[in-house]
Design an enzyme around this catalytic site. Sequence first.
Site, PDB file in Angstrom:
ATOM      1  CB  THR A  59      -0.981  -0.021   1.188  1.00  0.00           C
ATOM      2  OG1 THR A  59      -0.270  -0.259   2.406  1.00  0.00           O
ATOM      3  CG2 THR A  59      -2.037  -1.096   0.984  1.00  0.00           C
TER       4      THR A  59
ATOM      5  CE  LYS B 258       0.440  -3.512   3.371  1.00  0.00           C
ATOM      6  NZ  LYS B 258      -0.404  -2.576   4.247  1.00  0.00           N
TER       7      LYS B 258
ATOM      8  CB  THR C  33      -1.781  -1.367   8.587  1.00  0.00           C
ATOM      9  OG1 THR C  33      -2.930  -0.811   9.180  1.00  0.00           O
ATOM     10  CG2 THR C  33      -2.136  -1.607   7.135  1.00  0.00           C
TER      11      THR C  33
ATOM     12  CD  GLU D  41       1.790   5.386   6.225  1.00  0.00           C
ATOM     13  OE1 GLU D  41       1.040   4.741   5.471  1.00  0.00           O
ATOM     14  OE2 GLU D  41       1.386   6.044   7.200  1.00  0.00           O
TER      15      GLU D  41
ATOM     16  CG  ASN E   9      -0.860   8.508   7.629  1.00  0.00           C
ATOM     17  OD1 ASN E   9      -1.528   7.505   7.473  1.00  0.00           O
ATOM     18  ND2 ASN E   9       0.456   8.466   7.826  1.00  0.00           N
TER      19      ASN E   9
ATOM     20  CB  THR F  45      -7.203  12.310  -1.861  1.00  0.00           C
ATOM     21  OG1 THR F  45      -6.161  12.779  -0.991  1.00  0.00           O
ATOM     22  CG2 THR F  45      -8.550  12.529  -1.226  1.00  0.00           C
TER      23      THR F  45
END
Length: 409
Positions: free
Chosen positions: A159, A185, A196, A282, A404, A409
């Site tokens: 992702t 992942k 996640t 991230e 985030n 979007t």
Amino acid sequence: MAQAISSKEVVILEEGSVTLPLGFKAGGIHCGIKRKKLDLGYIVSDVPAIAAGVYTTNIFQAAPLLVTQESIAKENKIQAILVNSGNANACTGEQGLTDAFEMQKEFASELGIQSHLVGVTSTGVIGELLPMEKIKTGIKQILMNEYENEENFKKSILTTDTCMKQIAVQVKIDGKTVTIGGTAKGSGMIHPNMATMLGFVTTDANVAHDDLLYALKDVTNQTFNMITVDGDTSTNDMVLVMANGLVANNQLTKEHPDWELFVDGLKIVCESLAKKIARDGEGATKLIEVQVNGAYSQNEARAVGKSIISSNLVKTAIYGTDPNWGRIVTAAGYSGVPIEPSLLDVSLGQYKVFEKGLPCPIVEEQVKEYLQQENIKILVELNQGDYNATAWGCDLTYDYVKINASYRT
């Protein structure tokens, strides 16, 4: 690249993955969940494999997790795993459950096996129904030779990840070479007790189910449950192990003389994947390792490590190369562990910054220079007992907020 470690030989193959063990293949395809990137992948064993799994502790478990747990419970085996990315199929009610069963049924039909031998999982945006017509079209094509590629599988599960994560190890069991391969992942919504992240481990070893599940839970507590990125625990996380037994070793149980060697290999795979997830947080620029020594119990050592690695103030200080030991001490202090302040020592790399409850004189420029490195180690000595634990995480950067703030979007 390979290297041997420990008293018995474990060969580490950094470029190995889930298809290195005998009898496994994998692949992936773009079916249209995402705009362009691969978004549907599979792992298939030549024969049904003993399966064990650990799952998110979030109350809102996604539909695919419920389906996979139910399937494994039938006979402790699965033969295939089907994964989609871009859509989590979580918080989707009865329709989400119906769709997860439909994915399972469709892929089983393509493979010519019973439905319960297929595990399914999803990752991505929460609260949206799966585009089932696109997925079913992808399932009908995915087993074509052109899509059978381990790299395709590793790409199809990603992702917000910035890189693929894989490793394999080989050990000698009953004089035979047993391989354990893994890929994972995970980049955001990462927190101890599953987050996640999806982890897939394959092995050609013959292993008893109950012992495999015991080993997976124990290893997970030491690895995947000791990482954090942002303190959020997701709805979809799982780690699955498939053991197809094709090496034909004598069945591994806790009584087998090579049992600990097998568990060592499994731990190396899971720890490596966990650290790669933490490093790929991230927006992250650094991997942080917190080593806690001298606790009264294993659980207390883990609690202190998790508390420190989860602290946003610690994470931002590391990002800013600020040797702010006060944030580390504070996070240890609210861990819930009864710490004796006058015994506590803290080091940043080789630099001791806090000793016996008091700050140490430091040359700040030297410590700041150390904190500019990509891999940062925080050593915490409780000096109260004999138990140790290690936790891993990453720094918290401006880019984490950017990623985030616009995730959907």
